[in-house]
Enzyme design. Structure first.
Site, PDB file in Angstrom:
ATOM      1  N   GLY A   1       0.786  -1.205   0.204  1.00 42.81           N
ATOM      2  CA  GLY A   1       0.100   0.011  -0.014  1.00 42.81           C
ATOM      3  C   GLY A   1       0.545   1.397  -0.119  1.00 42.81           C
ATOM      4  O   GLY A   1       1.796   1.239  -0.702  1.00 42.81           O
TER       5      GLY A   1
ATOM      6  N   ASP B   1       8.754  -5.947  13.599  1.00 41.17           N
ATOM      7  CA  ASP B   1       7.403  -5.711  14.006  1.00 41.17           C
ATOM      8  C   ASP B   1       7.648  -4.441  14.863  1.00 41.17           C
ATOM      9  O   ASP B   1       8.159  -4.302  15.852  1.00 41.17           O
ATOM     10  CB  ASP B   1       7.009  -6.812  14.890  1.00 41.17           C
ATOM     11  CG  ASP B   1       5.386  -6.710  15.572  1.00 41.17           C
ATOM     12  OD1 ASP B   1       4.987  -5.570  15.577  1.00 41.17           O
ATOM     13  OD2 ASP B   1       4.996  -7.919  15.937  1.00 41.17           O
TER      14      ASP B   1
ATOM     15  N   ASN C   1       4.810   4.418   9.483  1.00 39.32           N
ATOM     16  CA  ASN C   1       3.748   4.391   8.552  1.00 39.32           C
ATOM     17  C   ASN C   1       2.866   3.244   8.807  1.00 39.32           C
ATOM     18  O   ASN C   1       1.840   3.172   8.358  1.00 39.32           O
ATOM     19  CB  ASN C   1       4.239   4.399   7.050  1.00 39.32           C
ATOM     20  CG  ASN C   1       3.148   4.024   6.043  1.00 39.32           C
ATOM     21  OD1 ASN C   1       2.224   4.743   5.768  1.00 39.32           O
ATOM     22  ND2 ASN C   1       3.352   2.665   5.531  1.00 39.32           N
TER      23      ASN C   1
ATOM     24  N   TYR D   1      -9.736   2.488  15.229  1.00 41.09           N
ATOM     25  CA  TYR D   1      -8.808   2.990  14.455  1.00 41.09           C
ATOM     26  C   TYR D   1      -8.883   4.585  14.712  1.00 41.09           C
ATOM     27  O   TYR D   1      -8.131   5.469  14.690  1.00 41.09           O
ATOM     28  CB  TYR D   1      -9.287   2.601  12.977  1.00 41.09           C
ATOM     29  CG  TYR D   1      -8.594   2.966  11.866  1.00 41.09           C
ATOM     30  CD1 TYR D   1      -7.277   2.507  11.602  1.00 41.09           C
ATOM     31  CD2 TYR D   1      -8.965   4.271  11.179  1.00 41.09           C
ATOM     32  CE1 TYR D   1      -6.519   3.026  10.556  1.00 41.09           C
ATOM     33  CE2 TYR D   1      -8.086   4.737  10.036  1.00 41.09           C
ATOM     34  CZ  TYR D   1      -6.973   4.192   9.695  1.00 41.09           C
ATOM     35  OH  TYR D   1      -6.243   4.503   8.749  1.00 41.09           O
TER      36      TYR D   1
HETATM   37  P1  NAI Z   1      -1.475  -1.965   4.041  1.00 46.89           P
HETATM   38  O1  NAI Z   1      -2.502  -2.807   4.848  1.00 46.89           O
HETATM   39  O2  NAI Z   1      -1.691  -2.014   2.534  1.00 46.89           O
HETATM   40  O3  NAI Z   1      -0.024  -1.789   4.622  1.00 46.89           O
HETATM   41  C1  NAI Z   1       0.168  -1.517   5.832  1.00 46.89           C
HETATM   42  C2  NAI Z   1       1.588  -2.517   5.934  1.00 46.89           C
HETATM   43  O4  NAI Z   1       1.894  -2.284   7.361  1.00 46.89           O
HETATM   44  C3  NAI Z   1       1.500  -3.968   5.679  1.00 46.89           C
HETATM   45  O5  NAI Z   1       2.391  -4.263   4.820  1.00 46.89           O
HETATM   46  C4  NAI Z   1       1.544  -4.566   6.978  1.00 46.89           C
HETATM   47  O6  NAI Z   1       2.175  -5.876   7.068  1.00 46.89           O
HETATM   48  C5  NAI Z   1       2.253  -3.663   7.764  1.00 46.89           C
HETATM   49  N1  NAI Z   1       2.058  -3.671   9.142  1.00 46.89           N
HETATM   50  C6  NAI Z   1       1.077  -3.991   9.868  1.00 46.89           C
HETATM   51  N2  NAI Z   1       1.402  -3.973  11.089  1.00 46.89           N
HETATM   52  C7  NAI Z   1       2.707  -3.946  11.368  1.00 46.89           C
HETATM   53  C8  NAI Z   1       3.568  -4.201  12.387  1.00 46.89           C
HETATM   54  N3  NAI Z   1       3.264  -4.383  13.723  1.00 46.89           N
HETATM   55  N4  NAI Z   1       4.959  -4.061  12.291  1.00 46.89           N
HETATM   56  C9  NAI Z   1       5.445  -3.886  10.838  1.00 46.89           C
HETATM   57  N5  NAI Z   1       4.632  -3.571   9.907  1.00 46.89           N
HETATM   58  C10 NAI Z   1       3.275  -3.884  10.100  1.00 46.89           C
HETATM   59  O7  NAI Z   1      -2.271  -0.529   4.600  1.00 46.89           O
HETATM   60  P2  NAI Z   1      -2.132   1.166   3.957  1.00 46.89           P
HETATM   61  O8  NAI Z   1      -3.415   1.615   3.590  1.00 46.89           O
HETATM   62  O9  NAI Z   1      -0.979   1.214   3.136  1.00 46.89           O
HETATM   63  O10 NAI Z   1      -1.640   1.566   5.623  1.00 46.89           O
HETATM   64  C11 NAI Z   1      -0.443   2.280   5.721  1.00 46.89           C
HETATM   65  C12 NAI Z   1      -0.857   3.433   6.666  1.00 46.89           C
HETATM   66  O11 NAI Z   1      -1.783   4.304   5.986  1.00 46.89           O
HETATM   67  C13 NAI Z   1      -1.567   3.040   8.051  1.00 46.89           C
HETATM   68  O12 NAI Z   1      -0.850   3.792   9.001  1.00 46.89           O
HETATM   69  C14 NAI Z   1      -2.801   3.256   7.614  1.00 46.89           C
HETATM   70  O13 NAI Z   1      -3.853   3.557   8.963  1.00 46.89           O
HETATM   71  C15 NAI Z   1      -2.787   4.733   6.852  1.00 46.89           C
HETATM   72  N6  NAI Z   1      -4.100   5.007   6.279  1.00 46.89           N
HETATM   73  C16 NAI Z   1      -4.693   4.466   5.026  1.00 46.89           C
HETATM   74  C17 NAI Z   1      -5.646   4.933   4.395  1.00 46.89           C
HETATM   75  C18 NAI Z   1      -6.036   4.190   3.300  1.00 46.89           C
HETATM   76  O14 NAI Z   1      -7.199   4.473   2.760  1.00 46.89           O
HETATM   77  N7  NAI Z   1      -5.329   3.147   2.813  1.00 46.89           N
HETATM   78  C19 NAI Z   1      -6.191   5.921   4.684  1.00 46.89           C
HETATM   79  C20 NAI Z   1      -5.586   6.678   5.993  1.00 46.89           C
HETATM   80  C21 NAI Z   1      -4.556   6.109   6.626  1.00 46.89           C
END
Ligand code: NAI
Length: 268
Positions: free
Chosen positions: A16, A58, A85, A151
């Site tokens: 993402g 992690d 992130n 969240y």
């Molecule tokens: P995603 O699920 O595609 O990517 C998140 C990544 O973080 C994944 O690769 C996952 O393995 C990793 N991750 C999760 N827990 C972890 C941990 N404990 N340690 C290390 N890595 C970990 O999601 P996305 O959307 O790319 O999310 C990235 C950030 O953007 C997050 O903080 C999310 O809350 C934020 N965000 C996303 C939005 C969206 O519409 N996609 C909107 C607003 C905020």
């Protein structure tokens, strides 16, 4: 900030937004240390980029994040950009979401950012070189939503934590800048497992609606990341690539609180 030859650490870099940031960083000539708890996907991501080291991490594990900082500072001498992130979604009725899912939301979304701050800020201060920390919150960090309380609560916390950090670094006149990244809908895997194993029927249609909205109106991570780096280049604290997702909500919210009106939410 010119980016060529700079160094960056990105958490949640296997998917993402984090992956988009990594790809855009590489395009701009930035050397990378990439972190994610998904070691296999992280390896694939790093292998596809010219100067990227995968460090499976992690972010809820403070000692693992310390190691990440150690590796990055050893590799680069200094870290110019840190992206805290990694984040996870949790949906459902507040009282029904499994305690483990609540705990995980707090541990990843808040604890992960805090661990990043704890591990990197002292090292950045010791180097004394200009650096920037970018914490990913969400437009949801400015307006809470029912059916995703963990969240909302944790993203509000990231907004607060980031502003406090900025104030502290200002007080110290430290050369470390801070940015708050507030994405709107971005196509990613964040809704792939928003229940943590527990699916409540009342939540299903809400999640389906959100997924549909992101699918239809969401930005792709690549142009999103380009906008983020442009904002960093301009030295911005508030990084809001989709102001249309934040500004009307902020105005409505401000009016509601000023008028002491009750929050009201109806599905559909
Ligand atoms: P995603 O699920 O595609 O990517 C998140 C990544 O973080 C994944 O690769 C996952 O393995 C990793 N991750 C999760 N827990 C972890 C941990 N404990 N340690 C290390 N890595 C970990 O999601 P996305 O959307 O790319 O999310 C990235 C950030 O953007 C997050 O903080 C999310 O809350 C934020 N965000 C996303 C939005 C969206 O519409 N996609 C909107 C607003 C905020």
């Amino acid at each position: 900030m010119g980016f060529e030859g700079k160094s960056a650490v990105i958490t949640g870099a296997a998917s993402g937004i984090g992956l988009g940031l990594a790809q855009e960083a590489a395009k701009r000539g930035i050397r990378l240390v990439l972190a994610d708890r998904d070691a296999a996907a992280l390896e694939t991501a790093a292998d596809a980029l010219p100067d990227a080291l995968a460090v499976p991490t992690d972010v809820t594990d403070a000692s693992a994040v310390e190691r990440l900082a150690e590796v990055a500072f050893d590799r680069f001498g200094t870290v110019d950009l840190l992206f805290n992130n990694a984040g996870i979604m949790a949906t459902g009725l507040s009282w029904e979401i499994a305690p483990a899912r609540w705990d995980a939301s707090i541990a990843v979304n808040v604890g992960g950012v805090l661990n990043g701050i704890r591990a990197f800020v002292p090292r950045m201060l010791a180097k004394g070189a200009p650096a920037r920390i970018v914490n990913t919150a969400s437009v949801g960090g400015f307006g809470p939503s029912p059916l995703m309380a963990p969240y909302s609560a944790t993203k509000f916390a990231v907004v607060a934590l980031t502003e406090a950090l900025k104030g502290e670094l200002d007080m110290l006149e430290a050369p470390i800048a801070v940015s708050l990244l507030a994405p709107g809908p971005v196509r990613s895997a964040i809704f792939d497992d928003p229940f943590g194993g527990e699916i409540h029927p009342a939540t299903q249609s809400f999640v389906d609606t959100l997924r549909g909205m992101i699918g239809q109106h969401g930005m792709d991570p690549q142009p999103f990341a380009e906008a983020v780096f442009d904002a960093i280049g301009r030295g911005e604290y508030w990084i809001v690539p989709q102001p249309e997702a934040l500004d009307p909500m902020l105005e409505q919210r401000h009016r509601m609180i000023r008028d002491r009106a009750e929050p009201h939410f109806a599905l559909g």
